[in-house]
Design an enzyme around this catalytic site. Structure first.
Site, PDB file in Angstrom:
ATOM      1  N   LYS A 105       0.861  -1.179   0.000  1.00 26.11           N
ATOM      2  CA  LYS A 105       0.000   0.000   0.000  1.00 26.11           C
ATOM      3  C   LYS A 105       0.899   1.231   0.000  1.00 26.11           C
ATOM      4  CE  LYS A 105      -3.906   2.248   2.184  1.00 26.11           C
ATOM      5  NZ  LYS A 105      -3.349   3.589   1.883  1.00 26.11           N
ATOM      6  N   HIS A 153      15.047  -3.687  27.984  1.00 21.62           N
ATOM      7  CA  HIS A 153      16.194  -2.808  27.768  1.00 21.62           C
ATOM      8  C   HIS A 153      16.496  -2.733  26.266  1.00 21.62           C
ATOM      9  CE1 HIS A 153      17.642  -2.561  32.067  1.00 21.62           C
ATOM     10  NE2 HIS A 153      16.802  -3.592  32.134  1.00 21.62           N
ATOM     11  N   GLY A 194      13.586   3.912  37.890  1.00 21.77           N
ATOM     12  CA  GLY A 194      13.061   2.823  38.687  1.00 21.77           C
ATOM     13  C   GLY A 194      13.956   2.538  39.878  1.00 21.77           C
ATOM     14  N   GLY A 212      18.234   6.937  40.523  1.00 20.22           N
ATOM     15  CA  GLY A 212      18.787   7.882  39.568  1.00 20.22           C
ATOM     16  C   GLY A 212      17.749   8.461  38.629  1.00 20.22           C
ATOM     17  N   HIS A 261      17.340   9.448  34.202  1.00 19.83           N
ATOM     18  CA  HIS A 261      17.876   9.397  32.848  1.00 19.83           C
ATOM     19  C   HIS A 261      17.499  10.676  32.121  1.00 19.83           C
ATOM     20  CE1 HIS A 261      18.192   4.711  32.378  1.00 19.83           C
ATOM     21  NE2 HIS A 261      19.162   5.231  33.120  1.00 19.83           N
TER      22      HIS A 261
END
Length: 875
Positions: free
Chosen positions: A270, A689, A743, A746, A748
């Protein structure tokens, strides 16, 4: 069937006394291999497994019947091959005849060998065949393994179910005395008595008019059984005419949830472009839209190339391709607006006229054969569209993996009919829709979102906002058009924003005349008919706003099973009372994986699966198309056993994608749809991860992740300050950043990048130098040495997650830690004193996702990394 095999079967039967097939009836051809399983109450009840191969049914008698439990190994005794028309036999074999007793069609469908076993004959000769089946009852992956021969020389095999989404520990979905025929709905007693409906045919066309087609009721809403082939009115040869029509109303597709599951269909890509009709007469070509508007002046290069074709009318689509060869509607719109049509391509998929011969009465196969011949020597910007006759689900899955829009499935035996028809069906990878733009919002003068609507019962109805998909180039082209159409009052007939007043706090609202049509992608509709996660693709100048009508609020778009190379979709086999989430069966669903989530209640495997179901749509945009490692805790986080898995393994669910990356022979795991996350829950994958690559491009960096990992004695307020410091540094380098909890203790900081001209080592070096500069400016607060002895009182700035094979925990991924925490995406306004990461758990996050406003512009946050490297200085 080979003559020797036919002879052996026939020598064992007296066809004057038994109604079993003799092997003389013609069999309906099939693009894929078929199987049947017959429940056979002979001297001893057993089940006969029959796999179509080499013009015959290779057959095994399975005394106890197939088991859906991978722990069960069922004896399967190889018997004589049977003719293919035996696949429709259901009835009784007279006593005294070979196999005397009652026969039920217990299951039937399609099968295919797995990778590495495509050479079926040699595989059977070696004594091992791995294969997949999709039928009414049988699903997923199986293996036949030869063990020995019995005293009569017959080969004994074992039939074993592989561990996949269709496996059912305990075999709760296996054979039972309550079984009914899949072909007639009758019990064994009714079959023995000759009562009830006769079995509908599958292998043969007996009982139907000539040319009838078997239609299995799996998709598309067609009835099961034999249906008549479409009757073509008029001649079946091209019709000679005295003139070439100026324009023919095009044939249009009908949208379906999944592609057809039967043979007789061709599946095409398509294209994400503008539908056109190319008319060529005496060396002059014209190009018209689906509504008959002359667009020849917009695409002069295509018109010039078209003029070299033989006289006729060609149906196709004008498309712009991106650097990977994938159609790009936004690029097409830009090229159309800027007059840059030199790189555009016209893909042609049908021919309506060949000179003055009207080809519309011919079958699609015949028309495409003519088309392919007609454009053999065409210039490079006119290309033929090939089709595949493989299983529709497999073609759609491949298209989606390539980030195409979807596929169009077409009946190969059907004529061309103007208007919307059922013999052309489109299946999309992601929900798509045209909408009318009725307004837009701004914040402090900057563009924010579009307000979309559709026509319903003659009125324009508001269906929600479109807040993503706007790059700077798109906004620059879109805003002048919007401003030129501004009006004072809402054009929508319903109360805007589903009965609520416009949310002024989220931006200023500007109403516009409803003349512009936008192509969008979305993840379905809410219960009150509002779009979910809508993303802008481009304006559709080829479609008038008045024709944009609503579709009924639909569920989220097609969830793709990893198909066996078969053509049947049906419900997964599961044990009675088994726990099922998104059609994936969960074994030991009540097993506790976390002792609690901060609420004193254990978190079970079922809780994990339902969590993935709740957040999966949001999570997909950050993990789809990227190799992804998992951390598994088979017995929960307190049992001690945990392991990190990056490669696929034996028994891997076929819902999980396998991808090959350079330098590694073993395929990697990849999660491309929400059902795959449920399969991950089944194997107790508590953490996800993914790589930080660009989607579907492992060798191309797609984002940088800076992990702020504090020493135990560092207050969390210091981590918050560090994250904001990192944000400012990246902003000074021209990069846009986003924040999430890890979690743990720290944070991110994540920045999406355009890594054109930048490889992984250079991207990693840049991340290292950013961290090095930050640590040099405040050595008492930060360091880049991961040695724990030096970390007291400081935050480790971890840049090592930006290597090619490195990973970082996904946004919304749970963590295998006490309290069942989640890596939670945040707005920068939340990254301040008082932020408590521990409140984001597998219990609390699902309720927050529905209204989650974090990372709203992530897709549009990509910035060129090469420019940031120049600003920072040489690494």
């Amino acid at each position: 069937m080979a003559e020797s095999r036919r002879t052996r079967y026939q020598e064992m039967r007296d066809f004057s006394k038994t109604t079993e097939p003799s092997g003389e009836r013609s069999v309906v051809p099939s693009e894929v291999l078929r199987f049947v399983i017959q429940k056979h109450a002979a001297r001893r009840q057993h089940f006969d497994l029959r796999l179509e191969y080499d013009g015959t049914f290779r057959s095994w008698a399975v005394p106890k019947g197939p088991s859906f439990d991978p722990h069960d190994r069922r004896l399967a005794v190889e018997v004589e091959d049977h003719p293919l028309d035996y696949g429709d036999f259901e009835g009784t074999i007279p006593k005294g005849q070979y196999g005397g007793g009652t026969v039920m069609l217990w299951d039937r469908g399609y099968w295919a060998p797995e990778r590495g076993f495509e050479k079926i004959g040699p595989a059977l000769g070696k004594g091992e065949l791995k294969f997949v089946m999709e039928g009414e009852r049988m699903h997923g992956s199986w293996v036949l393994v030869r063990t020995r021969r019995d005293e009569r020389g017959r080969a004994n095999w074992m039939l074993i179910k592989h561990r996949d989404a269709a496996a059912v520990p305990g075999n709760g979905g296996g054979p039972s005395v309550e079984d009914r025929s899949v072909a007639s709905g009758r019990t064994m007693a009714e079959i023995a008595a000759g009562n009830g409906a006769k079995a509908t045919p599958f292998m043969t066309a007996e009982g139907a008019a000539a040319g009838a087609v078997w239609q299995s009721n799996r998709t598309g809403g067609l009835p099961s059984g034999l249906v008549q082939r479409a009757q073509l009115k008029g001649p079946t040869k091209p019709v000679k005419t005295d003139h070439l029509p100026v324009f023919i109303e095009p044939q249009l597709t009908t949208q379906v949830v999944s592609p057809p599951a039967t043979s007789g269909w061709g599946h095409e890509i398509k294209f994400d472009g503008y539908r056109v009709q190319l008319r060529v007469l005496a060396g002059k070509a014209t190009l018209k839209t689906r509504k008959g508007l002359d667009w020849s002046s917009r695409y002069p290069e295509i018109v010039a190339s078209g003029s070299t074709l033989p006289d006729g009318i060609y149906d196709g689509e004008v498309v712009a391709l991106d650097e990977t060869g994938v159609p790009d509607l936004a690029a097409l719109q830009a090229a159309t607006a800027d007059g840059g049509s030199r790189e555009l391509i016209c893909f042609v998929f049908d021919q309506l006229f060949d000179g003055l011969e009207d080809l519309r009465v011919l079958s699609l196969s015949e028309r495409k054969a003519r088309l392919q011949q007609a454009i053999t020597d065409a210039p490079a910007n006119i290309r033929y569209v090939h089709h595949l006759v493989a299983a529709g689900d497999a073609v759609l899955l491949s298209a989606c993996r390539m980030h195409l829009e979807g596929i169009v499935s077409k009946r190969l035996d059907a004529p061309y009919r103007s208007g919307r028809v059922d013999c052309w069906r489109k299946s999309k990878c992601r929900g798509g829709h045209e909408v009318v733009i009725g307004g837009y919002t701004t914040t402090d003068g900057a563009f924010r979102s579009l307000i979309a609507g559709v026509h319903r019962d003659g009125m324009l109805i508001e269906v929600g906002r479109i807040g993503t998909g706007f790059g700077r180039g798109k906004v620059a082209r879109l805003l002048p058009k919007l401003r030129a159409l501004e009006i004072k009052n809402s054009p929508f007939k319903n109360i805007p924003f589903s009965g609520k007043a416009p949310p002024r706090k989220r931006g200023e609202v500007h109403w516009v005349r409803p003349e512009l049509v936008a192509e969008i992608e979305h993840e379905g509709f809410t219960a009150d008919g509002q779009l979910r996660q809508a993303a802008f693709k481009a304006l559709r100048e080829d479609k008038p706003a008045r024709e944009v009508e609503t579709v009924e609020p639909a569920p989220a778009p097609t969830r793709l099973k990893q198909p066996a190379p078969a053509t049947v979709r049906s419900h997964a086999v599961r044990a009675r009372g088994a726990v099922v989430v998104m059609n994936v069966a969960l074994s030991h669903a009540d097993k506790a994986l976390w002792p609690d989530a901060g609420d004193g209640q254990p978190v079970s495997k079922l809780d994990l699966a339902r969590y993935y179901e709740a957040v999966g749509d949001w999570m997909m945009q950050h993990i789809r198309g990227r190799p992804c490692s998992i951390v598994r805790f088979p017995e929960g986080i307190t049992a001690g056993e945990r392991f990190f898995q990056r490669h696929t393994g034996k028994g891997q669910s076929n819902l999980i994608t396998s991808v090959t990356v350079r330098g590694d022979r073993e395929p990697y795991l990849q999660f491309d749809r929400v059902e795959a996350l449920i399969a991950a829950a089944q194997v107790a994958a508590l953490e996800l991860h993914p790589w930080n690559c660009h989607p579907s491009a492992p060798e191309r960096p797609g984002r940088l992740v800076f992990d702020l990992d504090p020493a135990p004695d560092v207050p969390f307020e210091e981590v918050i300050a560090g994250a904001r410091d990192m944000r400012h540094r990246l902003s000074d380098l021209g990069l846009v950043s986003f924040c999430k909890t890890t979690g743990g203790k720290g944070l991110h900081v994540v920045t999406p990048i355009d890594a054109k001209g930048v490889d992984w080592p250079l991207a990693k070096a840049f991340a290292r130098n950013v961290c090095r500069a930050m640590a040099a400016d405040a050595p008492d607060r930060y360091l880049i040495n991961m040695a724990k002895a030096q970390r007291s009182g400081r935050i480790f700035l971890d840049y090592l997650r930006n290597d090619r094979l490195a990973t970082a925990v996904a946004p919304l991924s749970p963590r295998g830690r006490p309290g069942a925490p989640v890596s939670m995406p945040l707005r920068w306004t939340q990254v301040k004193k008082g932020l408590d990461p521990s409140k984001y758990t597998i219990r609390t996050v699902p309720g927050l996702v529905a209204t989650l406003t974090a990372w709203p512009d992530y897709r549009d946050g990509e910035r060129p990394l090469a420019q940031a490297i120049k600003r920072l200085g040489k690494p």
